[in-house]
Design a protein around this motif. Structure first.
Motif, mmCIF file in Angstrom:
data_model
loop_
_atom_site.group_PDB
_atom_site.id
_atom_site.type_symbol
_atom_site.label_atom_id
_atom_site.label_comp_id
_atom_site.label_asym_id
_atom_site.label_seq_id
_atom_site.Cartn_x
_atom_site.Cartn_y
_atom_site.Cartn_z
ATOM 1 N N ALA A 160 -45.760 0.510 -35.134
ATOM 2 C CA ALA A 160 -46.508 0.175 -33.911
ATOM 3 C C ALA A 160 -46.956 -1.289 -33.932
ATOM 4 O O ALA A 160 -46.865 -1.996 -32.911
ATOM 5 C CB ALA A 160 -47.719 1.099 -33.770
ATOM 6 N N LYS A 163 -43.897 -3.503 -33.384
ATOM 7 C CA LYS A 163 -43.449 -3.432 -31.987
ATOM 8 C C LYS A 163 -44.344 -4.303 -31.092
ATOM 9 O O LYS A 163 -43.862 -5.056 -30.240
ATOM 10 C CB LYS A 163 -43.512 -1.966 -31.528
ATOM 11 N N ASN A 164 -45.648 -4.230 -31.345
ATOM 12 C CA ASN A 164 -46.573 -5.035 -30.532
ATOM 13 C C ASN A 164 -46.461 -6.533 -30.826
ATOM 14 O O ASN A 164 -46.657 -7.352 -29.928
ATOM 15 C CB ASN A 164 -48.014 -4.562 -30.738
ATOM 16 N N LYS A 167 -43.489 -7.662 -28.850
ATOM 17 C CA LYS A 167 -43.797 -7.672 -27.421
ATOM 18 C C LYS A 167 -44.664 -8.890 -27.062
ATOM 19 O O LYS A 167 -44.375 -9.626 -26.127
ATOM 20 C CB LYS A 167 -44.556 -6.378 -27.086
ATOM 21 N N ARG A 168 -45.704 -9.101 -27.876
ATOM 22 C CA ARG A 168 -46.632 -10.198 -27.600
ATOM 23 C C ARG A 168 -45.954 -11.561 -27.692
ATOM 24 O O ARG A 168 -46.162 -12.443 -26.863
ATOM 25 C CB ARG A 168 -47.808 -10.121 -28.597
ATOM 26 N N LEU A 183 -54.497 -8.351 -32.349
ATOM 27 C CA LEU A 183 -53.352 -7.485 -32.036
ATOM 28 C C LEU A 183 -53.384 -6.216 -32.908
ATOM 29 O O LEU A 183 -53.161 -5.110 -32.415
ATOM 30 C CB LEU A 183 -52.064 -8.277 -32.266
ATOM 31 N N ASN A 186 -56.078 -3.866 -31.755
ATOM 32 C CA ASN A 186 -55.716 -3.170 -30.515
ATOM 33 C C ASN A 186 -54.590 -2.163 -30.711
ATOM 34 O O ASN A 186 -54.319 -1.363 -29.830
ATOM 35 C CB ASN A 186 -55.294 -4.184 -29.437
ATOM 36 N N THR A 187 -53.915 -2.232 -31.859
ATOM 37 C CA THR A 187 -52.780 -1.327 -32.085
ATOM 38 C C THR A 187 -53.206 -0.075 -32.853
ATOM 39 O O THR A 187 -52.762 1.031 -32.555
ATOM 40 C CB THR A 187 -51.663 -2.047 -32.887
#
Ligand SMILES: C[S@@+](CC[C@H](N)C(=O)[O-])C[C@H]1O[C@@H](n2cnc3c(N)ncnc32)[C@H](O)[C@@H]1O
Ligand SMILES: [Zn+2]
Length: 308
Positions: A160, A163-164, A167-168, A183, A186-187
């Motif tokens: 996770a 992946k973030n 994406k970011r 980040l 928030n994940t």
């Protein structure tokens, strides 16, 4: 910035090396020369080779070891121990010390980007050269980031987080430790965030290990150093997490193992002989007293073996 670092298990490490005043010793991670100074002051005709890959540490160690002509400071990596000894014309040594991981100086100096408590450029390079944490975070694939976080950080939410990150960074590169911490926060689900210390701890450890090829350095040193230990020479290693400790434990146990032929064989056919005796069957841990004054010692384990 003042180079401050409280040496972990100082007395235990010095004991472990069983220093002879005329022996040759290597401190493969001299940092601010805490352990190195204690070794150097016990030598008369002996010699200390103090190695570090961090140019800041080398500058400090050179100053702090100046009163000891027995000491030679070398800017290099401990995986290159044989080459460093060759360059100095030294064949074998009587003791090697490794105090793995980062120094408090590196952690506390925010511009080095090691700490998740401070907002700074993502860096984490001990040697101040090569690929930085920024490069890894902004360039590696999601698969590779997942592997790094899982293998080196034992991070449950590796996939996770990776992946973030990907994406970011499609919107904007991740440039600072603070952005990475946010980040991660928030994940990781709120319930998991409440357990197991700071949520960024495992990710930061993992990225630091990757940036500095820490496990590769340790494994290469473990492969190569035993040949350069004189009979009776000691190898003492302080580790700070389970990945390192497992490698040291397994290598020492393997080197201490003699013949592995089945007991009913009349003669040995495997040809194996033990290279070392284990000085510590179980690792030495910091005392209660040390734990109460130096929180960095919390995860330390000291293992020691002696060449036959
Ligand atoms: C925990 S600190 C050592 C502190 C030192 N024993 C003292 O008492 O001041 C670890 C040091 O090892 C260095 N280091 C880590 N990996 C290294 C490697 N592969 N080769 C050389 N130095 C390394 C780091 O730059 C850091 O300065
Ligand atoms: Zn055998």
């Amino acid at each position: 910035m003042e180079f401050s670092h409280v040496s972990v298990m100082l007395a235990e490490c010095i004991d472990a090396l069983a220093i002879k005043p005329d022996g040759i010793y290597v401190d493969g991670t001299c940092g601010g020369a805490g352990h190195s100074s204690e070794i150097a002051k016990r030598l008369t005709t002996g010699r200390l080779i103090a190695i570090d890959r961090d140019p800041d540490a080398i500058a400090v160690a050179t100053k702090r070891l100046a009163p000891y002509p027995q000491a030679t400071v070398v800017h290099g990596e401990f995986a290159d121990l044989p080459e460093i000894l060759d360059d100095l014309g030294i064949d074998t040594v009587d003791g090697i010390l490794l105090d793995l991981g980062v120094s408090s100086y590196q952690l506390d100096n925010e511009e080095r980007g090691f700490s998740y408590h401070k907002d700074a450029p993502l860096d984490m390079r001990m040697s101040k050269s090569g690929r930085s944490a920024y490069d890894i975070v902004n360039e590696e694939s999601a698969e590779e980031l997942t592997r790094i976080l899982r293998e080196y950080g034992e991070e449950r939410f590796a996939f996770a987080i990776a992946k973030n990150i990907v994406k970011r960074r499609q919107e904007h590169p991740i440039e600072t430790t603070g952005q990475l911490v946010d980040l991660i926060r928030n994940t990781i689900p709120a319930a998991a965030r409440r357990e197991g210390g700071h949520p960024a701890k495992r990710t930061f450890q993992a990225i630091r290990i990757a940036v500095n090829s820490e496990l590769d350095q340790l494994s290469r040193c473990l492969e190569r150093a035993f040949d350069r230990l004189a009979p009776g020479g000691r190898f003492a290693i302080l580790t700070f997490h389970s990945l390192e400790d497992r490698m040291v434990k397994q290598k020492f146990a393997d080197m201490a193992k003699g013949c592995i032929c089945p007991p009913d064989f009349p003669v040995c056919v495997c040809g194996r002989t033990a290279v070392v005796d284990l000085v510590t069957k179980k690792p030495i841990l910091p005392s209660e007293e040390e734990l109460s004054v130096n929180s960095r010692s919390k995860s330390a384990k000291l293992r020691v073996c002696q060449k036959k």
